[in-house]
Design a protein around this motif. Structure first.
Motif, mmCIF file in Angstrom:
data_model
loop_
_atom_site.group_PDB
_atom_site.id
_atom_site.type_symbol
_atom_site.label_atom_id
_atom_site.label_comp_id
_atom_site.label_asym_id
_atom_site.label_seq_id
_atom_site.Cartn_x
_atom_site.Cartn_y
_atom_site.Cartn_z
ATOM 1 N N ILE A 137 9.999 -67.337 -8.431
ATOM 2 C CA ILE A 137 11.100 -68.227 -8.048
ATOM 3 C C ILE A 137 12.116 -67.421 -7.230
ATOM 4 C CG2 ILE A 137 13.033 -69.628 -8.892
ATOM 5 C CD1 ILE A 137 11.298 -70.252 -11.355
ATOM 6 N N VAL A 138 12.519 -67.992 -6.087
ATOM 7 C CA VAL A 138 13.450 -67.286 -5.213
ATOM 8 C C VAL A 138 14.878 -67.716 -5.546
ATOM 9 C CG1 VAL A 138 14.072 -66.824 -2.816
ATOM 10 C CG2 VAL A 138 11.694 -67.283 -3.418
ATOM 11 N N VAL A 139 15.696 -66.751 -5.938
ATOM 12 C CA VAL A 139 17.090 -67.042 -6.271
ATOM 13 C C VAL A 139 17.916 -66.928 -4.999
ATOM 14 C CG1 VAL A 139 19.088 -66.198 -7.561
ATOM 15 C CG2 VAL A 139 16.826 -66.236 -8.630
ATOM 16 N N ASP A 140 18.856 -67.853 -4.820
ATOM 17 C CA ASP A 140 19.720 -67.768 -3.643
ATOM 18 C C ASP A 140 21.063 -67.161 -4.038
ATOM 19 O OD1 ASP A 140 20.942 -68.070 -1.201
ATOM 20 O OD2 ASP A 140 21.312 -70.212 -1.432
ATOM 21 N N MET A 141 22.023 -67.991 -4.430
ATOM 22 C CA MET A 141 23.359 -67.460 -4.752
ATOM 23 C C MET A 141 23.427 -66.982 -6.203
ATOM 24 S SD MET A 141 25.743 -70.438 -3.389
ATOM 25 C CE MET A 141 26.697 -70.375 -1.962
ATOM 26 N N ILE A 142 24.210 -65.946 -6.444
ATOM 27 C CA ILE A 142 24.459 -65.493 -7.819
ATOM 28 C C ILE A 142 25.952 -65.242 -7.970
ATOM 29 C CG2 ILE A 142 24.027 -63.706 -9.553
ATOM 30 C CD1 ILE A 142 21.398 -63.085 -8.131
ATOM 31 N N VAL A 143 26.534 -65.773 -9.030
ATOM 32 C CA VAL A 143 27.950 -65.499 -9.303
ATOM 33 C C VAL A 143 28.081 -65.057 -10.754
ATOM 34 C CG1 VAL A 143 30.247 -66.514 -9.557
ATOM 35 C CG2 VAL A 143 28.820 -67.167 -7.626
ATOM 36 N N GLN A 144 28.757 -63.920 -10.968
ATOM 37 C CA GLN A 144 29.023 -63.488 -12.336
ATOM 38 C C GLN A 144 30.526 -63.363 -12.509
ATOM 39 O OE1 GLN A 144 26.769 -60.165 -13.893
ATOM 40 N NE2 GLN A 144 28.434 -59.588 -15.252
ATOM 41 N N ASN A 145 31.030 -63.944 -13.582
ATOM 42 C CA ASN A 145 32.476 -63.853 -13.841
ATOM 43 C C ASN A 145 32.844 -62.491 -14.413
ATOM 44 O OD1 ASN A 145 32.947 -66.412 -13.023
ATOM 45 N ND2 ASN A 145 32.959 -67.295 -15.081
ATOM 46 N N ILE A 146 34.145 -62.140 -14.337
ATOM 47 C CA ILE A 146 34.579 -60.927 -15.034
ATOM 48 C C ILE A 146 34.512 -61.213 -16.522
ATOM 49 C CG2 ILE A 146 36.078 -59.914 -13.277
ATOM 50 C CD1 ILE A 146 38.412 -61.228 -14.939
ATOM 51 N N SER A 147 34.308 -60.165 -17.320
ATOM 52 C CA SER A 147 34.067 -60.429 -18.732
ATOM 53 C C SER A 147 35.364 -60.562 -19.519
ATOM 54 C CB SER A 147 33.180 -59.340 -19.318
ATOM 55 O OG SER A 147 33.902 -58.165 -19.482
ATOM 56 N N GLN A 148 35.281 -61.414 -20.536
ATOM 57 C CA GLN A 148 36.372 -61.538 -21.498
ATOM 58 C C GLN A 148 35.767 -61.270 -22.862
ATOM 59 O OE1 GLN A 148 37.977 -65.458 -20.782
ATOM 60 N NE2 GLN A 148 39.791 -64.533 -19.863
ATOM 61 N N ASP A 149 36.388 -60.425 -23.637
ATOM 62 C CA ASP A 149 35.888 -60.026 -24.970
ATOM 63 C C ASP A 149 34.436 -59.577 -24.913
ATOM 64 O OD1 ASP A 149 38.286 -61.339 -25.595
ATOM 65 O OD2 ASP A 149 37.197 -63.216 -25.977
ATOM 66 N N GLY A 150 34.092 -58.871 -23.848
ATOM 67 C CA GLY A 150 32.732 -58.331 -23.761
ATOM 68 C C GLY A 150 31.659 -59.361 -23.422
ATOM 69 N N HIS A 151 32.063 -60.576 -23.056
ATOM 70 C CA HIS A 151 31.088 -61.609 -22.672
ATOM 71 C C HIS A 151 31.388 -62.144 -21.281
ATOM 72 C CE1 HIS A 151 30.416 -61.485 -26.993
ATOM 73 N NE2 HIS A 151 29.231 -62.019 -26.733
ATOM 74 N N THR A 152 30.357 -62.614 -20.615
ATOM 75 C CA THR A 152 30.557 -63.125 -19.256
ATOM 76 C C THR A 152 29.658 -64.342 -19.006
ATOM 77 O OG1 THR A 152 30.455 -62.521 -16.932
ATOM 78 C CG2 THR A 152 28.841 -61.487 -18.347
ATOM 79 N N ASP A 153 29.902 -65.062 -17.911
ATOM 80 C CA ASP A 153 29.042 -66.178 -17.505
ATOM 81 C C ASP A 153 28.329 -65.809 -16.204
ATOM 82 O OD1 ASP A 153 30.292 -67.500 -19.551
ATOM 83 O OD2 ASP A 153 31.603 -68.689 -18.244
ATOM 84 N N ILE A 154 27.078 -66.221 -16.085
ATOM 85 C CA ILE A 154 26.339 -65.988 -14.841
ATOM 86 C C ILE A 154 25.823 -67.339 -14.336
ATOM 87 C CG2 ILE A 154 24.333 -64.881 -13.768
ATOM 88 C CD1 ILE A 154 24.444 -62.736 -15.916
ATOM 89 N N SER A 155 26.066 -67.632 -13.064
ATOM 90 C CA SER A 155 25.497 -68.837 -12.453
ATOM 91 C C SER A 155 24.635 -68.423 -11.274
ATOM 92 C CB SER A 155 26.592 -69.757 -11.901
ATOM 93 O OG SER A 155 27.308 -70.340 -12.951
ATOM 94 N N PHE A 156 23.569 -69.146 -11.043
ATOM 95 C CA PHE A 156 22.765 -68.871 -9.848
ATOM 96 C C PHE A 156 22.066 -70.148 -9.386
ATOM 97 C CE2 PHE A 156 18.527 -68.720 -11.787
ATOM 98 C CZ PHE A 156 18.841 -68.498 -13.122
#
Ligand code: ADP
Ligand code: ASP
Ligand code: MG
Length: 412
Positions: free
Chosen positions: A290-309
């Motif tokens: 599967i070819v991924v196009d855009m990737i966005v990762q948020n800065i982490s809060q309390d050692g956790h983060t969100d990733i969207s792609f």
């Protein structure tokens, strides 16, 4: 000695029915009679590739790629035979060739094969004999003699690659619009035909959703310095030249707007923020092809983060299932999916040298209350992911904002 060696490619709508095939045949013969040598590349009749795909999908949701290529290649094979007959009926000599007969050698990646080599001897022989060579677009053959195809829109690539291999004077892409416009002319009535576009710009415009040329074909043209002229099969007007960038092109910041509704977005929330997580996640996605196009990762809060792609919409369910599996291993919180998105992009080599272009784009979308979900930029483009229902509105608004349209009649 002939005047010039031309590769002319005719797309599906240009050969949409027998009448159009005959019209195209007459046009080709005219150019031949001026003393030129002509190699024609032709696509399947409009709608045929989709029809064949649907047939395969009626039998199975996941058709075997080798068999799919066997099926899809028939569309172009019919078209070359018909066009050859139409040219012969005009009293000219023509001979059709499948990808295998020319020997357009590709790798083994069925449905999106890459061209490795083209043997032009048979085509040259036909030209020497005073024939017009008609080559099937979109198809090739691998070393095992299996039929392969070059990805949707792949006849453009056949034409460009043949032009490079034959050292042709020009590669003409005949289609149902008069050239490359500032936006899809079907959608934006004020879209303006561009006399020239830089290869790099065209690669972006094509890969960001404009169908008019296949992105891989433009990349190939850039690498081999093939001049492309995109023009209409139905009018004689000059179209758009796709060329090396020059200084003049930087005067305008944005040269075009593109949009794409073929992507979907996946978000993973509450991912532990430590080295190796992204590698594991995207490694797994890549392994499944599967070819991924855009990737966005948020800065982490309390050692956790969100990733969207984002991924192609056709891979959405497969990708989501796969991520659900990996999520358990990497201790993520939640997987969210959205396949009702669109990517809207502004493109121009001038973006490099003008400031505030992205800000202007965001302001224009904000004024229409269009929410931006993801942003990605390169030197010569800015893309925003938005809700699918606003795609058309966004394209029109951005086209106005960057003043790309034809000036009103009284200002001309
Ligand atoms: P063909 O069958 O000739 O290969 P395509 O359908 O692949 O034709 O491509 C031509 C279509 O691309 C046009 O009908 C037009 O609607 C669409 N298109 C999208 N963006 C643009 C653009 N910026 N300029 C010109 N055409 C565009
Ligand atoms: N017939 C193929 C397609 O529809 C190739 C092409 O038209 O360029 O994708
Ligand atoms: Mg096309």
């Amino acid at each position: 000695m002939s005047l010039a060696l031309l590769v002319q490619k005719f797309g599906g709508t240009s050969v949409g029915d027998v009448g159009r095939l005959q019209h195209v045949a007459r046009r080709i013969v005219e150019v031949k009679e001026e003393g030129n040598e002509i190699v024609v590349v032709v696509s399947a009749i409009a709608g045929e590739t989709d029809r064949l795909l649907q047939l395969a999908h009626q039998i199975t949701e996941t058709p075997n790629a080798r068999e799919l290529d066997v099926i899809l290649a028939t569309g172009e094979q019919v078209a070359i035979g018909l066009l050859s007959l139409a040219i012969q009926a005009c009293g000219s000599k023509a001979r059709s060739f499948t990808g295998t007969q020319v020997r357009i050698l590709t790798d083994n990646v069925h449905t999106r094969a890459r061209i490795l080599n083209i043997d032009v001897e048979r085509v040259r022989q036909a030209l020497r004999e005073g024939e017009i060579a008609i080559v099937a677009g979109f198809q090739g053959v691998n070393v095992e003699e299996e039929v392969t195809t070059l990805g949707r829109g792949g006849s453009d690539l056949t034409a460009v690659a043949l032009a490079a291999a034959l050292d042709a004077d020009i590669c003409e892409i005949y289609t149902d619009v008069e050239g490359v416009y500032t936006a899809d002319p079907d959608l934006v009535s004020t879209a303006r035909k561009l006399p020239r576009v830089a290869y790099e710009e065209m690669i972006e415009v094509a890969s960001l959703g404009a169908r008019v040329l296949q992105a891989r074909a433009v990349e190939y043209a850039k690498n081999y310095n093939v001049s492309i002229h995109v023009r209409s099969s139905f009018t004689r007007n000059p179209g758009t030249m796709v060329v090396q960038e020059d200084r003049d092109m930087e005067r305008v910041a944005v040269s075009g707007i593109a949009y794409d509704k073929n992507e979907a977005k996946i978000t993973i929330t509450g991912v532990v923020d430590r080295p190796g997580i992204a590698a594991k996640l995207f490694g797994r996605v890549a392994e499944s092809g599967i070819v991924v196009d855009m990737i966005v990762q948020n800065i982490s809060q309390d050692g956790h983060t969100d990733i969207s792609f984002t991924v192609p919409r056709s891979d959405f369910h497969k990708a989501k299932e796969l991520v659900e599996g990996v999520a358990r291993e990497i201790g993520a919180n939640q997987i969210l999916g959205d396949d009702r998105i669109a990517k809207v992009s502004i493109v121009g080599v001038g973006i490099r040298t003008h400031s505030g272009v992205a800000a202007k784009m965001f302001a224009a979308l904000a004024a229409e209350k269009v929410n931006i979900m993801m942003i990605s930029t390169s030197e010569i483009k800015v893309s925003c992911v938005i809700e699918e229902q606003y795609a058309e509105l966004a394209v029109r608004v951005l086209h106005d904002t960057f003043q790309l349209g034809d000036p009103p009649a009284e200002e001309r």
